[in-house]
Design a protein around this motif. Structure first.
Motif, PDB file in Angstrom:
ATOM      1  N   HIS A  93       2.117  -0.737  -8.150  1.00 38.26           N
ATOM      2  CA  HIS A  93       2.642  -2.091  -7.899  1.00 38.26           C
ATOM      3  C   HIS A  93       4.170  -2.120  -7.869  1.00 38.26           C
ATOM      4  O   HIS A  93       4.804  -1.338  -8.586  1.00 38.26           O
ATOM      5  CB  HIS A  93       2.187  -3.043  -9.015  1.00 38.26           C
ATOM      6  CG  HIS A  93       0.738  -2.945  -9.352  1.00 38.26           C
ATOM      7  ND1 HIS A  93       0.281  -2.413 -10.542  1.00 38.26           N
ATOM      8  CD2 HIS A  93      -0.360  -3.296  -8.628  1.00 38.26           C
ATOM      9  CE1 HIS A  93      -1.045  -2.445 -10.552  1.00 38.26           C
ATOM     10  NE2 HIS A  93      -1.471  -2.962  -9.399  1.00 38.26           N
TER      11      HIS A  93
ATOM     12  N   ASP B 242       6.301  -1.322 -11.189  1.00 37.49           N
ATOM     13  CA  ASP B 242       5.908  -0.090 -11.900  1.00 37.49           C
ATOM     14  C   ASP B 242       7.027   0.954 -11.777  1.00 37.49           C
ATOM     15  O   ASP B 242       7.300   1.702 -12.718  1.00 37.49           O
ATOM     16  CB  ASP B 242       4.649   0.542 -11.292  1.00 37.49           C
ATOM     17  CG  ASP B 242       3.397  -0.306 -11.439  1.00 37.49           C
ATOM     18  OD1 ASP B 242       3.370  -1.187 -12.308  1.00 37.49           O
ATOM     19  OD2 ASP B 242       2.442  -0.051 -10.663  1.00 37.49           O
TER      20      ASP B 242
ATOM     21  N   HIS C 112      -3.450   1.601 -11.910  1.00 37.07           N
ATOM     22  CA  HIS C 112      -2.533   2.655 -12.376  1.00 37.07           C
ATOM     23  C   HIS C 112      -3.297   3.972 -12.540  1.00 37.07           C
ATOM     24  O   HIS C 112      -2.823   5.039 -12.147  1.00 37.07           O
ATOM     25  CB  HIS C 112      -1.918   2.283 -13.732  1.00 37.07           C
ATOM     26  CG  HIS C 112      -0.990   1.111 -13.695  1.00 37.07           C
ATOM     27  ND1 HIS C 112      -0.306   0.681 -14.810  1.00 37.07           N
ATOM     28  CD2 HIS C 112      -0.621   0.277 -12.690  1.00 37.07           C
ATOM     29  CE1 HIS C 112       0.439  -0.366 -14.498  1.00 37.07           C
ATOM     30  NE2 HIS C 112       0.256  -0.640 -13.215  1.00 37.07           N
TER      31      HIS C 112
END
Ligand SMILES: [Zn+2]
Length: 267
Positions: A11, A14, A128
């Motif tokens: 994202h 991140d 993630h």
């Protein structure tokens, strides 16, 4: 030595949390190059009050926030790829497809060091974990093909002592501590498994400036004082996932430390 870094995340933001300080420390280094890959546009994320974004515009807004964050930091990526997979949907993408997309980019850039998420996803976020697994697979595929580069794979991580410190601050401020068994909550790895500990305090104001460009994502920062925010971005840590590390051999203070003398010359 050529110092190529590839950062592969899920994202927008991140990347800022994971590696902005490291990039800032190398901003003036002519041997440094930086490839950034985002698997999603982050369209399912938080919309902070007053940010002006809507559910329909959030993906495009976050892409723009991310571009601005690197300008605020003072070093933009040399190459920035968006894979446009659905936010909160990465775990549904066939792993071999995701790994092939990442490997395609890594093959073209031949980075010395690759940073992504490890099995804890830092927050347990399934996106993630999925991009971390795909990037880890892509790294090994490229390495086994004998391509130049691919000297070190780093999984971003939070040390348990750091998480404990944050929770002490929250409790002292009369707030609930973070529960790392919950989804989307930061979790730590055992302190002794940290292999990379980059002191980014000299560039912490630049990292904070970059973080603040993610205006739709400011909810979590409100509980923290300016001093605490600066402290929180004063270290970037990780676990070296490859090559295998002998425990007790100490930590490296820069992602390229220990790779000198064996790398390719700068072209
Ligand atoms: Zn994320």
């Amino acid at each position: 030595m050529r110092r190529g870094l590839a950062v592969v995340v899920a994202h927008p933001d991140d990347d800022t949390f994971g590696c902005a300080g490291t990039v800032a420390l190398h901003a003036e280094d002519p041997a440094f190059s930086f490839v950034l890959v985002h698997a999603t546009n982050g369209e399912a994320g938080e919309i902070a009050d007053g940010s002006g974004a809507t559910r329909e515009t959030l993906g495009a807004v976050r892409q723009e926030e991310d571009r601005r964050s690197w300008i605020a930091l003072g070093r933009v990526p040399d190459r920035h790829e968006w894979l446009h997979y659905p936010d909160h949907g990465l775990a549904d993408v066939p792993p071999h497809e995701l790994a092939a997309r990442v490997a395609g980019i890594l093959r073209e850039s031949e980075p010395e060091v690759v940073i992504t998420f490890g099995p804890d996803g830092v927050t347990g976020h399934p996106d993630h974990i999925a991009i971390g697994e795909a990037t880890t697979a892509a790294f090994h595929r490229c390495r086994e093909e004998g391509l130049p580069g691919f000297r070190r794979l780093i999984h971003s991580a939070i040390a348990q002592r750091t998480l404990d410190g944050w929770n002490r601050q929250l409790v002292e401020a009369g707030k609930d501590p973070m529960d790392p068994t919950q989804l989307y909550v930061p979790r730590g790895v055992p302190d002794q498994t940290i292999d990379v500990d980059v002191d980014t305090s000299d560039v912490a104001p630049r990292v904070l400036a970059a973080l603040r460009e993610h205006r739709t994502q400011q909810g979590g920062l409100q509980d923290w004082s300016e001093e605490q925010q600066l402290e929180a971005v004063s270290h970037e840590r990780g676990v070296i996932a490859w090559p295998e590390q002998r425990r007790g051999r100490g930590v490296v203070r820069d992602v390229f430390d220990g790779l000198e003398g064996q790398g390719r010359p700068v072209r």
